[in-house]
Design an enzyme around this catalytic site. Sequence first.
Site, PDB file in Angstrom:
ATOM      1  NE  ARG A  23      -2.510  -1.726   3.295  1.00 28.22           N
ATOM      2  CZ  ARG A  23      -3.020  -1.790   4.526  1.00 28.22           C
ATOM      3  NH1 ARG A  23      -4.067  -1.034   4.835  1.00 28.22           N
ATOM      4  NH2 ARG A  23      -2.483  -2.563   5.438  1.00 28.22           N
ATOM      5  CD  GLN A  78       5.949 -14.251   7.234  1.00 29.40           C
ATOM      6  OE1 GLN A  78       6.178 -13.035   7.223  1.00 29.40           O
ATOM      7  NE2 GLN A  78       4.728 -14.740   7.419  1.00 29.40           N
ATOM      8  CG  ASN A 371      34.937  20.966  -6.183  1.00 30.60           C
ATOM      9  OD1 ASN A 371      34.256  21.580  -6.999  1.00 30.60           O
ATOM     10  ND2 ASN A 371      34.408  20.090  -5.345  1.00 30.60           N
ATOM     11  CE1 TYR A 372      34.848  14.612 -10.779  1.00 31.08           C
ATOM     12  CE2 TYR A 372      33.103  15.622 -12.081  1.00 31.08           C
ATOM     13  CZ  TYR A 372      33.825  14.498 -11.709  1.00 31.08           C
ATOM     14  OH  TYR A 372      33.524  13.274 -12.256  1.00 31.08           O
TER      15      TYR A 372
END
Length: 436
Positions: A23, A78, A371-372
């Site tokens: 649900r 279960q 920074n990348y």
Amino acid sequence: MSKSTNILQESVAVILAAGMGTRMRSSKPKAMHPLAGKPMLRYLLDNVEKIFDKVVVVIGPEMDEVAALAAPHQVVVQKDRLGTAHAAMQAEPYFGKGTVTILYADNPLVSQKTLRNILECQQQHGVDMVLMAMECVDPKSYGRVIEKNGWVRRIVETADATEKEKKNHLCNAGVLCAKVKSFKYWLHQIENKNSKREYYLVDAVAVAVQEGRRIKALRASEDELSGINSKSELAIAEHIVQKKLRKKAMDNGVTMIAPETVFLSADTVLDEDVIIYPHVVIGPNVHVHSGVEIRSFSHLEGCEVKKGAIIGPYARLRPAAVIGQDAHVGNFVELKATILGEGAKVNHLTYLGDTEVGRKTNIGAGTITCNYDGVHKHKTIIGEEAFIGSDTILVAPVEIGNKSLIAAGSVITEDVPENTLAFGRARQVNKNKTAK
């Protein structure tokens, strides 16, 4: 002696967490849906661990994430989902010889006080089983608990209830507690003569009543006991949790101008004299020290804000950001994995990633640390009492020395020594528009 005061028998809690949350309309196991950033199951475990001697968690197949969260407690699977009684039977080898309490991962807000009350009620003379019940404002589809002379006689599902019974707002919360020997027997008497051919734990109540056993309905608030089976019920529970978190913060000395607009995480740490303005969101793993102001529309996660700092409005602090004492982070500023030194200021329209900024340094509007490089992250280090002019681009890895000044509009690709003025832009040229 059990962990719970005055309880002499060993106490075992079994948490049923095998539900897939159909649900919920989600592929995520129901127990893993978060409230204030923390999975539902973790709420229950945090309280159960403090009250019960042993905890067993029943999960479904291929629920590795749930099993990891339940560790180091006993976990059983279960394999076939044949109902709540069938789920409880999977944990039977671990019931012990004292008392067993069956709880549900989708009832995550049961308090330590209520858990202790369950065990103490079960120890009372003449009580064979304890059933948790709540007075519901709107009972919806909850089963009604029918009592006579103070004892539970039966539970009537809404579809089967008479009009008179529907006016009874005492509802079954599903939690059961009994001595192990009796509970095992009742569990094995439950049949699956229903449309789904499932074994329902609630039928243990009918079995016990038929035997002439005494079942006590222990009341607790609807806020504690309401089940969470849909996204709308999850939202209601979130509202309840947020109210509690805000109240706890304000009781500890935090000022909230409009508390209903502030959203906290379960692990948020707010010291006294923090002021939070309207429409602030605080994600997981945040510590805000005394005297900090967090202004409107700011978002914080995974960060630390030290004493006297001012954050926002419209600021974003991402994981591994550390804001120094008396520092300022202004509007439309984003910091990620950045240490901002004591008294430093980043007041406008700036992104700093993987950066260290020294004390009393000023970062001008529009500054960006690149920074990348598309493969790796690199670090920018800015010294103390430096001045970074507006619209500066710092291409990492790069280091700016103490008391240096970067001219506005510069692109800096090389280190700048201490006490240096650096330009990294093309020279301005003016030409006559009318010249041929």
